[in-house]
Design a protein around this motif. Structure first.
Motif, short mmCIF file in Angstrom:
data_model
loop_
_atom_site.label_atom_id
_atom_site.label_comp_id
_atom_site.label_asym_id
_atom_site.label_seq_id
_atom_site.Cartn_x
_atom_site.Cartn_y
_atom_site.Cartn_z
N TRP A 37 0.84 -1.36 0.04
CA TRP A 37 0.03 0.03 -0.12
C TRP A 37 0.96 1.37 0.13
CZ3 TRP A 37 1.65 -2.01 4.62
CH2 TRP A 37 1.91 -0.96 5.47
N ILE A 38 0.31 2.45 -0.44
CA ILE A 38 0.96 3.66 -0.48
C ILE A 38 0.04 4.53 0.43
CG2 ILE A 38 1.34 5.63 -2.11
CD1 ILE A 38 1.45 3.87 -4.31
N ASP A 39 0.89 5.26 1.40
CA ASP A 39 -0.25 6.07 2.43
C ASP A 39 -0.63 7.15 1.62
OD1 ASP A 39 0.52 4.49 4.90
OD2 ASP A 39 2.35 4.54 4.29
N LEU A 40 -0.21 7.80 0.87
CA LEU A 40 -0.55 9.05 0.35
C LEU A 40 -0.08 9.02 -1.34
CD1 LEU A 40 -1.68 11.98 0.65
CD2 LEU A 40 0.68 12.93 1.22
N TYR A 41 -1.05 9.14 -1.92
CA TYR A 41 -0.82 8.95 -3.59
C TYR A 41 -1.13 10.23 -4.17
CZ TYR A 41 -0.27 6.34 -8.00
OH TYR A 41 -0.05 6.00 -9.09
N GLN A 42 -0.22 10.85 -4.73
CA GLN A 42 -0.32 12.52 -5.01
C GLN A 42 -0.34 12.79 -6.48
OE1 GLN A 42 2.47 14.55 -1.67
NE2 GLN A 42 3.31 12.68 -2.70
N MET A 43 -1.39 13.31 -6.82
CA MET A 43 -1.19 13.74 -8.34
C MET A 43 0.07 14.76 -8.62
SD MET A 43 -5.53 13.90 -8.72
CE MET A 43 -5.46 14.52 -7.11
#
Length: 336
Positions: free
Chosen positions: A127-133
């Motif tokens: 998992w990725i905690d914070l997936y940012q555009m």
């Protein structure tokens, strides 16, 4: 929203979420090319040992070697200890070109999902905690973007979604579209913000505050411009400070930077620590993204956090680097 409670001055909530992150975020843009893997691992170990639990990267980082290299370095580091993954809040980004194909970039549902899967493989995590555009994509409608992000959250591959390099109205549009879908939307915005670049104060910071979005300034020293570039150049040890963003800005701001470095000397403080302390103290700022090359740079950032500027020091900096227009938010900043 981001008040430090008790004796813990290093950690705070990520915007309106309950997630706790360090007020210093270890940025990894220098991993690969400027920072080799052994030194990168040393940096991450040092950061975690000192309480920094927030690590930021992007799928395209490491491009000096090849795109994706930095995520692989972080993945090998995470695999070195079973405890590390649970200790860190891991953030990465999507949107920049990752190949030559027509659909190897942007925020289409296809690319978001494929890029997330690729990042998970390189990072060696579930998992990725914070997936940012990484950037706003004007060609991607918000329903398409949120459909893809919702799927990743439902699958447990992403915990939270963030943005980077958005305008204030982009944050508003994103949040209103998410609200209509009963989705949380973006929980953070990563933006260029420092003494030399104060545009976010006009509309981005107010928008973030109104929607409970965390603000994560990147390049708080403007690529080294505010780290003592003139002194370092005279001493023959300017590395990043003599390149890119810093070098371009120095041509226009040479006199101001001379006065800034003298002012820091008057304060009896290092320019880098002054620049970092100013950003960290700004209303609405949650965690400051630093791009260190040595543990010493991390130590300097921690010192800046622990040694806030005095009111007099802040006032003198405000005179040297004044806010845009009359100060404050738009439109009051430019009304006469």
């Amino acid at each position: 929203m981001n008040t430090i409670t008790g004796d813990d001055r290093l950690h705070t909530r990520l915007g309106a979420t309950a997630l706790r992150v360090s007020r210093i975020c270890l940025g990894t843009v220098n991993f690969g090319g400027r920072v080799r893997e052994p030194e990168a691992r040393e940096l991450m170990d040092y950061a975690v040992d000192t309480g920094i639990n927030f690590i930021d990267t992007a799928d395209m980082y490491g491009w000096r070697e090849y795109k994706g290299y930095t995520e692989e370095v972080i993945g090998r580091w995470l695999a070195s200890s079973a405890a590390l993954r649970d200790q860190v809040v891991l953030a990465t980004k999507v949107g920049n070109p990752m190949g030559d194909g027509l659909n190897d970039q942007g925020l289409s549902a296809r690319h978001i999902i494929a890029a997330c899967e690729a990042s998970l493989r390189r990072l060696g995590t579930e998992w990725i905690d914070l997936y940012q555009m990484h950037h706003v994509d004007r060609d991607a409608g918000w329903d398409e973007v949120w459909q893809a992000m919702e799927l990743l959250v439902q699958q447990g591959k992403v915990r939270y979604v963030g943005s980077s390099n958005f305008a204030g109205w982009d944050v508003v549009a994103a949040q209103e579209a998410a609200k209509a879908r009963n989705f949380v939307g973006v929980v953070s915005e990563q933006c260029l913000y420092n003494l030399a670049v104060r545009y976010p104060e006009l509309e981005l910071l107010p928008a973030a505050r109104a929607y409970g979005v965390a603000v994560l300034p990147w390049s708080p020293l403007h690529g080294g411009l505010l780290s003592g570039v003139l002194r370092k150049t005279a001493e023959g040890r300017a590395v990043k400070s003599a390149q890119g963003r810093s070098a371009a800005a120095l041509e226009q701001m040479h006199s101001t930077i001379e006065r800034y470095e003298q002012m820091c000397a008057d304060f009896g403080r290092d320019p880098a620590q002054v620049g970092l302390a100013w950003v960290m103290s700004r209303p609405g700022v949650t965690s400051t993204v630093i791009g260190p090359r040595t543990p010493g740079h991390v130590k300097d950032a921690l010192h800046a956090l622990e040694s806030p500027l005095s009111d007099d020091e802040t006032a003198r900096l405000e005179e040297l680097f004044p806010p845009i227009g009359r100060g404050g938010t738009a439109p009051d900043a430019w009304l006469t």
